[in-house]
Design a protein around this motif. Structure first.
Motif, mmCIF file in Angstrom:
data_model
loop_
_atom_site.group_PDB
_atom_site.id
_atom_site.type_symbol
_atom_site.label_atom_id
_atom_site.label_comp_id
_atom_site.label_asym_id
_atom_site.label_seq_id
_atom_site.Cartn_x
_atom_site.Cartn_y
_atom_site.Cartn_z
ATOM 1 N N ALA A 245 6.879 -6.776 -0.546
ATOM 2 C CA ALA A 245 7.891 -5.785 -0.190
ATOM 3 C C ALA A 245 9.224 -6.107 -0.858
ATOM 4 N N ARG A 246 9.591 -7.379 -0.920
ATOM 5 C CA ARG A 246 10.847 -7.770 -1.583
ATOM 6 C C ARG A 246 10.809 -7.449 -3.069
ATOM 7 N N ALA A 247 9.685 -7.764 -3.710
ATOM 8 C CA ALA A 247 9.562 -7.485 -5.144
ATOM 9 C C ALA A 247 9.629 -5.985 -5.399
ATOM 10 N N GLY A 248 8.968 -5.194 -4.570
ATOM 11 C CA GLY A 248 9.006 -3.740 -4.732
ATOM 12 C C GLY A 248 10.390 -3.168 -4.474
ATOM 13 N N ALA A 249 11.083 -3.679 -3.470
ATOM 14 C CA ALA A 249 12.428 -3.180 -3.161
ATOM 15 C C ALA A 249 13.396 -3.499 -4.300
ATOM 16 N N ARG A 250 13.276 -4.679 -4.891
ATOM 17 C CA ARG A 250 14.140 -5.014 -6.034
ATOM 18 C C ARG A 250 13.876 -4.086 -7.213
ATOM 19 N N ALA A 251 12.598 -3.800 -7.480
ATOM 20 C CA ALA A 251 12.257 -2.903 -8.587
ATOM 21 C C ALA A 251 12.750 -1.487 -8.307
ATOM 22 N N LEU B 124 1.393 -6.869 -7.200
ATOM 23 C CA LEU B 124 1.113 -8.190 -7.782
ATOM 24 C C LEU B 124 0.996 -9.278 -6.718
ATOM 25 N N SER B 125 1.811 -9.204 -5.674
ATOM 26 C CA SER B 125 1.769 -10.252 -4.653
ATOM 27 C C SER B 125 1.283 -9.742 -3.298
ATOM 28 N N ALA B 126 0.901 -8.464 -3.219
ATOM 29 C CA ALA B 126 0.398 -7.921 -1.944
ATOM 30 C C ALA B 126 -1.052 -8.352 -1.723
ATOM 31 N N PRO B 127 -1.471 -8.456 -0.459
ATOM 32 C CA PRO B 127 -2.881 -8.756 -0.187
ATOM 33 C C PRO B 127 -3.784 -7.626 -0.687
ATOM 34 N N GLY C 192 -1.575 -1.101 1.637
ATOM 35 C CA GLY C 192 -0.936 0.180 1.392
ATOM 36 C C GLY C 192 0.529 -0.045 1.063
ATOM 37 N N ILE C 193 1.017 0.655 0.024
ATOM 38 C CA ILE C 193 2.392 0.465 -0.440
ATOM 39 C C ILE C 193 3.123 1.793 -0.310
ATOM 40 N N THR C 194 4.232 1.797 0.432
ATOM 41 C CA THR C 194 5.046 2.992 0.610
ATOM 42 C C THR C 194 6.431 2.717 0.040
ATOM 43 N N VAL C 195 6.890 3.619 -0.844
ATOM 44 C CA VAL C 195 8.201 3.470 -1.467
ATOM 45 C C VAL C 195 9.054 4.659 -1.061
ATOM 46 N N SER C 196 10.285 4.390 -0.605
ATOM 47 C CA SER C 196 11.211 5.476 -0.286
ATOM 48 C C SER C 196 12.616 5.069 -0.713
ATOM 49 N N ILE C 197 13.301 6.034 -1.341
ATOM 50 C CA ILE C 197 14.696 5.820 -1.724
ATOM 51 C C ILE C 197 15.490 6.953 -1.103
ATOM 52 N N ALA D 270 5.037 -5.402 6.567
ATOM 53 C CA ALA D 270 6.354 -5.935 6.230
ATOM 54 C C ALA D 270 7.089 -4.890 5.414
ATOM 55 N N SER D 271 8.401 -4.877 5.559
ATOM 56 C CA SER D 271 9.205 -3.953 4.770
ATOM 57 C C SER D 271 10.464 -4.668 4.301
ATOM 58 N N ALA D 272 10.986 -4.184 3.188
ATOM 59 C CA ALA D 272 12.208 -4.748 2.634
ATOM 60 C C ALA D 272 13.065 -3.601 2.110
ATOM 61 N N SER D 273 14.366 -3.775 2.213
ATOM 62 C CA SER D 273 15.325 -2.777 1.742
ATOM 63 C C SER D 273 16.293 -3.440 0.772
ATOM 64 N N ALA D 274 16.762 -2.635 -0.174
ATOM 65 C CA ALA D 274 17.751 -3.135 -1.131
ATOM 66 C C ALA D 274 18.680 -1.983 -1.495
ATOM 67 N N ALA D 275 19.933 -2.314 -1.738
ATOM 68 C CA ALA D 275 20.903 -1.308 -2.167
ATOM 69 C C ALA D 275 20.611 -0.931 -3.613
ATOM 70 N N THR D 276 20.614 0.380 -3.889
ATOM 71 C CA THR D 276 20.312 0.834 -5.243
ATOM 72 C C THR D 276 21.519 0.629 -6.161
ATOM 73 N N GLU D 277 21.210 0.467 -7.423
ATOM 74 C CA GLU D 277 22.271 0.316 -8.407
ATOM 75 C C GLU D 277 22.894 1.684 -8.689
ATOM 76 N N PRO D 278 24.129 1.713 -9.154
ATOM 77 C CA PRO D 278 24.775 2.998 -9.435
ATOM 78 C C PRO D 278 23.971 3.816 -10.449
#
Length: 160
Positions: free
Chosen positions: A75-81, A97-100, A104-109, A137-145
């Motif tokens: 989740a951290r790797a996906g949130a950074r990407a 790459l690192s998920a079991p 299931g992978i859910t992406v939302s911005i 598990a979930s991870a969040s990251a601030a998006t770049e401008p």
């Protein structure tokens, strides 16, 4: 006969009522009584399955913790990407790459936050009859401008 002037004293030790019962001052090794024979076998027959069950539960707990950590890392790797503005396919690939296996992978911005959620049903390899456990598990990251959110709004619209 006793010498003149000496008195014969009787022993104060009690006599043994049974030869199988040791006296407290008797330091000789004693043979086990017949009623104790086989008790170690019976205790082992009860104790070993319980020990195996506890060991299995401990190994299952370690496997669950490992799956949880793999989900967190993915989740951290996906949130950074996603925060860098990568396309959704690349975000899913980075998380996979690192998920079991089978996750299931859910992406939302939305707005200025990217969120990736990884979820998987974990089942022990050695116990197919056991029910699966849901790990997420979930991870969040601030998006770049300049990153456009998936809701279709661009950062220039001024909508928070």
């Amino acid at each position: 006969m006793a010498a003149p002037g000496l008195v014969k004293v009787r022993s104060t030790r009690p006599k043994r009522s049974s030869p199988d019962l040791p006296l407290p001052w008797d330091s000789r090794p004693q043979r086990p009584r017949r009623s104790d024979r086989g008790s170690v076998t019976a205790e082992a027959a009860v104790g070993l399955p319980a020990l195996v069950a506890v060991l299995g539960a401990a190994l299952w707990a370690v496997a669950l913790v490992g799956a949880q950590l793999a989900c967190v890392d993915a989740a951290r790797a996906g949130a950074r990407a996603a925060a860098r503005g990568e396309p959704a396919e690349e975000v899913r690939a980075a998380a996979a790459l690192s998920a079991p296996r089978g996750a299931g992978i859910t992406v939302s911005i939305a707005g200025e936050m990217a969120r990736v959620t990884i979820s998987v049903e974990v089942r022990p390899n050695w116990g197919p009859m056991l029910p699966p456990v849901h790990v997420e598990a979930s991870a969040s990251a601030a998006t770049e401008p300049g990153v456009i959110d998936l809701s279709g709004r661009s950062p220039e619209d001024g909508v928070p």
